[in-house]
Scaffold this active site. Sequence first.
Site, PDB file in Angstrom:
ATOM      1  N   HIS A  13      46.344  34.566  46.628  1.00  0.00           N
ATOM      2  CA  HIS A  13      45.327  34.111  47.383  1.00  0.00           C
ATOM      3  C   HIS A  13      44.593  32.955  46.955  1.00  0.00           C
ATOM      4  O   HIS A  13      44.649  32.486  45.625  1.00  0.00           O
ATOM      5  CB  HIS A  13      44.475  35.296  47.896  1.00  0.00           C
ATOM      6  CG  HIS A  13      43.787  35.969  46.680  1.00  0.00           C
ATOM      7  ND1 HIS A  13      44.423  37.086  46.214  1.00  0.00           N
ATOM      8  CD2 HIS A  13      42.826  35.668  45.498  1.00  0.00           C
ATOM      9  CE1 HIS A  13      43.660  37.500  45.221  1.00  0.00           C
ATOM     10  NE2 HIS A  13      42.641  36.429  44.879  1.00  0.00           N
ATOM     11  N   ARG A  53      48.779  34.809  33.717  1.00  0.00           N
ATOM     12  CA  ARG A  53      48.825  35.858  34.546  1.00  0.00           C
ATOM     13  C   ARG A  53      48.874  35.947  35.677  1.00  0.00           C
ATOM     14  O   ARG A  53      47.888  35.129  36.313  1.00  0.00           O
ATOM     15  CB  ARG A  53      47.550  36.958  34.148  1.00  0.00           C
ATOM     16  CG  ARG A  53      47.859  38.401  34.487  1.00  0.00           C
ATOM     17  CD  ARG A  53      46.737  39.230  34.017  1.00  0.00           C
ATOM     18  NE  ARG A  53      45.417  39.168  35.064  1.00  0.00           N
ATOM     19  CZ  ARG A  53      44.898  40.033  35.571  1.00  0.00           C
ATOM     20  NH1 ARG A  53      45.024  41.528  34.947  1.00  0.00           N
ATOM     21  NH2 ARG A  53      43.699  39.852  36.200  1.00  0.00           N
ATOM     22  N   ASP A  93      48.056  37.239  38.867  1.00  0.00           N
ATOM     23  CA  ASP A  93      47.073  38.403  39.624  1.00  0.00           C
ATOM     24  C   ASP A  93      47.436  38.488  40.927  1.00  0.00           C
ATOM     25  O   ASP A  93      47.962  37.760  41.642  1.00  0.00           O
ATOM     26  CB  ASP A  93      45.587  37.687  39.699  1.00  0.00           C
ATOM     27  CG  ASP A  93      44.730  38.911  40.104  1.00  0.00           C
ATOM     28  OD1 ASP A  93      44.601  40.013  39.584  1.00  0.00           O
ATOM     29  OD2 ASP A  93      44.344  38.667  41.250  1.00  0.00           O
ATOM     30  N   GLU A 128      50.671  41.057  36.938  1.00  0.00           N
ATOM     31  CA  GLU A 128      49.744  42.072  37.152  1.00  0.00           C
ATOM     32  C   GLU A 128      50.034  42.992  38.533  1.00  0.00           C
ATOM     33  O   GLU A 128      50.019  42.550  39.429  1.00  0.00           O
ATOM     34  CB  GLU A 128      48.160  41.530  37.193  1.00  0.00           C
ATOM     35  CG  GLU A 128      47.212  42.529  37.151  1.00  0.00           C
ATOM     36  CD  GLU A 128      46.803  43.129  38.590  1.00  0.00           C
ATOM     37  OE1 GLU A 128      46.179  44.104  38.840  1.00  0.00           O
ATOM     38  OE2 GLU A 128      46.855  42.291  39.487  1.00  0.00           O
ATOM     39  N   HIS A 164      38.938  44.990  33.091  1.00  0.00           N
ATOM     40  CA  HIS A 164      37.687  44.620  33.849  1.00  0.00           C
ATOM     41  C   HIS A 164      37.713  45.451  35.269  1.00  0.00           C
ATOM     42  O   HIS A 164      36.863  45.599  36.129  1.00  0.00           O
ATOM     43  CB  HIS A 164      37.659  42.979  34.400  1.00  0.00           C
ATOM     44  CG  HIS A 164      38.871  42.719  35.004  1.00  0.00           C
ATOM     45  ND1 HIS A 164      40.379  42.591  34.478  1.00  0.00           N
ATOM     46  CD2 HIS A 164      38.989  42.321  36.475  1.00  0.00           C
ATOM     47  CE1 HIS A 164      40.936  42.217  35.585  1.00  0.00           C
ATOM     48  NE2 HIS A 164      40.398  42.002  36.761  1.00  0.00           N
ATOM     49  N   ASP A 165      38.919  46.092  35.584  1.00  0.00           N
ATOM     50  CA  ASP A 165      39.023  46.748  36.754  1.00  0.00           C
ATOM     51  C   ASP A 165      38.737  48.519  36.402  1.00  0.00           C
ATOM     52  O   ASP A 165      38.526  48.394  35.228  1.00  0.00           O
ATOM     53  CB  ASP A 165      40.447  46.845  37.441  1.00  0.00           C
ATOM     54  CG  ASP A 165      40.567  45.445  38.163  1.00  0.00           C
ATOM     55  OD1 ASP A 165      39.537  44.963  38.487  1.00  0.00           O
ATOM     56  OD2 ASP A 165      41.601  44.903  38.163  1.00  0.00           O
ATOM     57  N   ILE A 205      41.199  53.073  45.711  1.00  0.00           N
ATOM     58  CA  ILE A 205      40.497  54.528  45.382  1.00  0.00           C
ATOM     59  C   ILE A 205      41.462  55.258  44.374  1.00  0.00           C
ATOM     60  O   ILE A 205      41.485  56.229  43.979  1.00  0.00           O
ATOM     61  CB  ILE A 205      41.040  55.466  46.682  1.00  0.00           C
ATOM     62  CG1 ILE A 205      42.556  55.170  47.346  1.00  0.00           C
ATOM     63  CG2 ILE A 205      40.196  55.017  47.878  1.00  0.00           C
ATOM     64  CD1 ILE A 205      42.941  56.235  48.285  1.00  0.00           C
ATOM     65  N   GLN A 234      41.872  53.972  41.262  1.00  0.00           N
ATOM     66  CA  GLN A 234      41.208  53.741  39.954  1.00  0.00           C
ATOM     67  C   GLN A 234      39.818  54.234  39.926  1.00  0.00           C
ATOM     68  O   GLN A 234      39.165  54.209  40.880  1.00  0.00           O
ATOM     69  CB  GLN A 234      41.061  51.923  39.841  1.00  0.00           C
ATOM     70  CG  GLN A 234      42.342  51.157  39.749  1.00  0.00           C
ATOM     71  CD  GLN A 234      42.435  49.903  39.556  1.00  0.00           C
ATOM     72  OE1 GLN A 234      41.176  49.381  39.576  1.00  0.00           O
ATOM     73  NE2 GLN A 234      43.293  49.185  39.086  1.00  0.00           N
ATOM     74  N   ARG A 265      32.697  48.813  39.883  1.00  0.00           N
ATOM     75  CA  ARG A 265      33.266  48.357  38.760  1.00  0.00           C
ATOM     76  C   ARG A 265      32.479  47.656  37.546  1.00  0.00           C
ATOM     77  O   ARG A 265      32.783  47.492  36.543  1.00  0.00           O
ATOM     78  CB  ARG A 265      34.274  47.088  39.171  1.00  0.00           C
ATOM     79  CG  ARG A 265      35.462  47.825  39.768  1.00  0.00           C
ATOM     80  CD  ARG A 265      36.519  46.878  40.393  1.00  0.00           C
ATOM     81  NE  ARG A 265      37.743  47.273  40.869  1.00  0.00           N
ATOM     82  CZ  ARG A 265      38.646  46.814  41.531  1.00  0.00           C
ATOM     83  NH1 ARG A 265      38.514  45.452  41.711  1.00  0.00           N
ATOM     84  NH2 ARG A 265      39.640  47.326  42.066  1.00  0.00           N
TER      85      ARG A 265
END
Length: 483
Positions: free
Chosen positions: A87, A191, A193, A234, A291-292, A336, A338, A392
């Site tokens: 995106h 990476r 993403d 990722e 970071h997640d 949901i 994580q 987060r």
Amino acid sequence: MSVENKIMLITYADSLGQNLKDLKEVLDTHFKKAVGGVHILPFYPSSADRGFAPLTYREVDPKFGDWSDLEALKENYYLMFDFMVNHISKRSEYFKDFQQHKDDSQFSDFFIRYQDFWEDGEPTEEEVDLIYKRKPRAPSIEVEFEDGTAEKIWCTFDQEQLDLNMESEVVRKFIQENLEFLADKGASIIRLDAFAYAIKKAGTSCFFIEPEIWELLDYCKDILAEKGVEILSEIHEHYSIQLKIAEKGHPVYDFSLPMLLLHSIYSSNSKRLRDWLKKCPEHQYTTLDTHDGIGVVDVKDLMTDQEIEAARETLYKQGSNVKKVYSSEAYDNLDIYQINCSYYSALGNDNDSYLLARAVQFFAPGIPQVYYVGMLAGKNDIELLEATKVGRNINRHYYSKAEIDKEVKRPVVQKLIKLMEFRNYYPAFDGDYTIHDSESEENLKISWQKGETEAHLNADFSSCSFEIKYFDRENAELKTLNL
């Protein structure tokens, strides 16, 4: 600088100090030998999701610094940059041009238009149900054009993050030009993403769609092959996807390790962890925290459903100030699968448990990644969480330089730094490893050997203790690493 077999820090540009200059100063002052590489989370101008809705890849957000700051970091540390292959920002020039000129725009097929994608311009209820989605509805937003018309555009994540059309030649050119640009700007690894969401086909889950996903991965890899830059995709999902990617010669993340280690420490049983370490890929990057949140879906079938649920419940019970609501829609949590919590707090802010977890990570196959909050054994930031109502953010504390100067003096951080330095510089970790069988499920032993150098980790999950022995070449004897 090429990728070295040394620990990689994961951090935002403004989390260890206020900007990239501060980050370099902090690393050079406190962590120069503990950190070999740095994954700097998106530092581009962005309209949402703390950098993950980039307007462009050609600029560094001025509040963080400029390209010269990244060049300075590169002198001592190999770097990983993010490329959001799925995106781009709704406020990017690409979308603005499309919104203004619609079918006459050079970016008219840059985005996924529902009217072109679905047979009748809209998915059926059955097709919506098939999609692996992050929202309880079809993944789209309504876009109004300058000529007064409106239509739906594919949007998997935040409404600021519009998905790219991988079948478009303009998008493929965009990918090539920006990957090459980031490589030329000093990335040793790029990476990809949200990679598994990038390929869409009607009548499918639109998640990791084979064989097209392999063509895209090879396309990105080939672009960077001549520049000596590695690609890392990722993906948070069933561990079998990581094994598939590794079998085709690509590096992967080990997102299974965090929950397996929590389970081992909570239950004093290393069986599931040992079984995984014996079959996990060698060319991988290990994590405990990012970071997640802490991934749950990644350990499906590596742990039983009962074990997963028990670990989740123990985390909420033992984790410092962590509540289930922090991982829900009420706190803007999109996934949901994580759990939002710092890894230190997931272990009850217990120093022994935390150092045990890091020791196992550093002995596991692969290059370890350590998140900046974890590097400082950071607790849950409830104040930031409640101020922003973003789940987060519980694990996204902003450290000032003065705060860092204080935190690094804590004994647990000093011991962690010593562990990191040992992992980075002891030669055995460039050799071969053995995951030993054990008669006791409470224990885990991992050994590394290269030439005459050898290192052995003996972990005891019942007492949350461990011992590291290594061959001291100077004295020709096995010695215990003193922390």
